[in-house]
Design a protein around this motif. Sequence first.
Motif, PDB file in Angstrom:
ATOM      1  N   UNK A 194       0.822  -1.206   0.000  1.00 45.22           N
ATOM      2  CA  UNK A 194       0.000   0.000   0.000  1.00 45.22           C
ATOM      3  C   UNK A 194       0.862   1.264   0.000  1.00 45.22           C
ATOM      4  N   UNK A 195       1.914   1.260   0.794  1.00 44.47           N
ATOM      5  CA  UNK A 195       2.802   2.429   0.827  1.00 44.47           C
ATOM      6  C   UNK A 195       3.463   2.654  -0.532  1.00 44.47           C
ATOM      7  N   UNK A 196       3.853   1.575  -1.187  1.00 48.48           N
ATOM      8  CA  UNK A 196       4.533   1.704  -2.480  1.00 48.48           C
ATOM      9  C   UNK A 196       3.598   2.189  -3.578  1.00 48.48           C
ATOM     10  N   UNK A 197       2.334   1.797  -3.514  1.00 53.00           N
ATOM     11  CA  UNK A 197       1.395   2.127  -4.588  1.00 53.00           C
ATOM     12  C   UNK A 197       0.672   3.450  -4.402  1.00 53.00           C
ATOM     13  N   UNK A 198       0.250   3.731  -3.169  1.00 51.59           N
ATOM     14  CA  UNK A 198      -0.609   4.889  -2.925  1.00 51.59           C
ATOM     15  C   UNK A 198       0.072   6.195  -3.319  1.00 51.59           C
ATOM     16  N   UNK A 199      -0.637   7.002  -4.080  1.00 52.24           N
ATOM     17  CA  UNK A 199      -0.125   8.302  -4.478  1.00 52.24           C
ATOM     18  C   UNK A 199       0.888   8.258  -5.598  1.00 52.24           C
ATOM     19  N   UNK A 200       1.272   7.045  -6.015  1.00 52.95           N
ATOM     20  CA  UNK A 200       2.241   6.896  -7.096  1.00 52.95           C
ATOM     21  C   UNK A 200       1.636   6.134  -8.271  1.00 52.95           C
ATOM     22  N   UNK A 201       1.112   4.964  -7.963  1.00 49.38           N
ATOM     23  CA  UNK A 201       0.596   4.099  -9.013  1.00 49.38           C
ATOM     24  C   UNK A 201      -0.908   3.856  -8.915  1.00 49.38           C
ATOM     25  N   UNK A 202      -1.494   4.072  -7.750  1.00 48.62           N
ATOM     26  CA  UNK A 202      -2.895   3.686  -7.580  1.00 48.62           C
ATOM     27  C   UNK A 202      -3.536   4.418  -6.408  1.00 48.62           C
ATOM     28  N   UNK A 203      -4.854   4.352  -6.407  1.00 48.46           N
ATOM     29  CA  UNK A 203      -5.652   4.742  -5.249  1.00 48.46           C
ATOM     30  C   UNK A 203      -6.027   3.460  -4.520  1.00 48.46           C
ATOM     31  N   UNK A 204      -5.855   3.446  -3.205  1.00 44.76           N
ATOM     32  CA  UNK A 204      -6.193   2.261  -2.414  1.00 44.76           C
ATOM     33  C   UNK A 204      -7.656   2.365  -1.977  1.00 44.76           C
ATOM     34  N   UNK A 205      -8.424   1.319  -2.234  1.00 49.92           N
ATOM     35  CA  UNK A 205      -9.825   1.275  -1.830  1.00 49.92           C
ATOM     36  C   UNK A 205     -10.123  -0.065  -1.157  1.00 49.92           C
ATOM     37  N   UNK A 206     -11.267  -0.138  -0.492  1.00 50.28           N
ATOM     38  CA  UNK A 206     -11.703  -1.374   0.151  1.00 50.28           C
ATOM     39  C   UNK A 206     -12.930  -1.921  -0.571  1.00 50.28           C
ATOM     40  N   UNK A 207     -13.209  -3.186  -0.331  1.00 53.09           N
ATOM     41  CA  UNK A 207     -14.410  -3.796  -0.900  1.00 53.09           C
ATOM     42  C   UNK A 207     -15.652  -3.046  -0.433  1.00 53.09           C
ATOM     43  N   UNK A 208     -15.682  -2.693   0.844  1.00 52.08           N
ATOM     44  CA  UNK A 208     -16.853  -1.985   1.384  1.00 52.08           C
ATOM     45  C   UNK A 208     -17.084  -0.661   0.676  1.00 52.08           C
ATOM     46  N   UNK A 209     -16.010   0.069   0.404  1.00 51.05           N
ATOM     47  CA  UNK A 209     -16.144   1.339  -0.306  1.00 51.05           C
ATOM     48  C   UNK A 209     -16.678   1.137  -1.720  1.00 51.05           C
ATOM     49  N   UNK A 210     -16.153   0.151  -2.415  1.00 45.82           N
ATOM     50  CA  UNK A 210     -16.513  -0.038  -3.813  1.00 45.82           C
ATOM     51  C   UNK A 210     -17.864  -0.717  -4.018  1.00 45.82           C
ATOM     52  N   UNK A 211     -18.365  -1.323  -2.966  1.00 45.16           N
ATOM     53  CA  UNK A 211     -19.687  -1.954  -3.076  1.00 45.16           C
ATOM     54  C   UNK A 211     -20.770  -1.115  -2.417  1.00 45.16           C
ATOM     55  N   UNK A 212     -20.385   0.049  -1.904  1.00 43.62           N
ATOM     56  CA  UNK A 212     -21.360   0.955  -1.309  1.00 43.62           C
ATOM     57  C   UNK A 212     -21.713   0.646   0.118  1.00 43.62           C
ATOM     58  N   UNK A 213     -20.997  -0.310   0.734  1.00 47.41           N
ATOM     59  CA  UNK A 213     -21.272  -0.661   2.127  1.00 47.41           C
ATOM     60  C   UNK A 213     -20.892   0.470   3.070  1.00 47.41           C
TER      61      UNK A 213
END
Length: 200
Positions: free
Chosen positions: A176-195
């Motif tokens: 997560x540290x390597x990707x966030x803000x550089x290669x990707x946005x970090x999300x959770x299943x709950x966020x992406x499913x509207x939970x």
Amino acid sequence: MNRAALVVIDVQESFRQRPIWAHASQPDIVGQVDRLVGAARGRGDLVVWVLHAEPGTGTVFDPALGHVRLIDGLSPVDGEPTLVKTSHNAFTTTNLQQVLTLAGIREVTVCGIRTEQCVETTTRVGADLGYEMIFVTDATVTFPIPHRELPADASPERILADPRTLSTPDIVTRTEYALAGRFATIRTVAELTGAVPAGV
């Protein structure tokens, strides 16, 4: 025309054939991926399935052994491509970029196995290709990583007993540290499913 896609990477029976599967970081990977797939289909997003194969190797990734298939509980529907790769990332040895381009995709959400290997590598390549990448950490799986000095056939017990072994929480954090803000946005299943709302 779709503008977003969910790419499900290597959630395949091959991994369940390895003894280290008992120490998977996300035991409910099928349920987590299924939730993402259901939400993606509900939005009209493209779902792409990717499998990893190593033909002629005699390993669990050799298609001849029958394990290069989705884990039970997951299955494509009509119109959802299934691609087979032989590289770590899902782009280099498949026509994934062509599939996404023809569908008009600009945003790509990724999940699957393994967190820091095929899923992370696909994320990095996708970002370099200009896609807006979303990495769903809790819909990925990884396993304890042995120190490079341990033999390749070390048992799970030996791997876990070695104080140099990289734990799954450490792998997830590092990824997560390597990707966030550089290669990707970090999300959770709950966020992406509207939970839950994003960012909560």
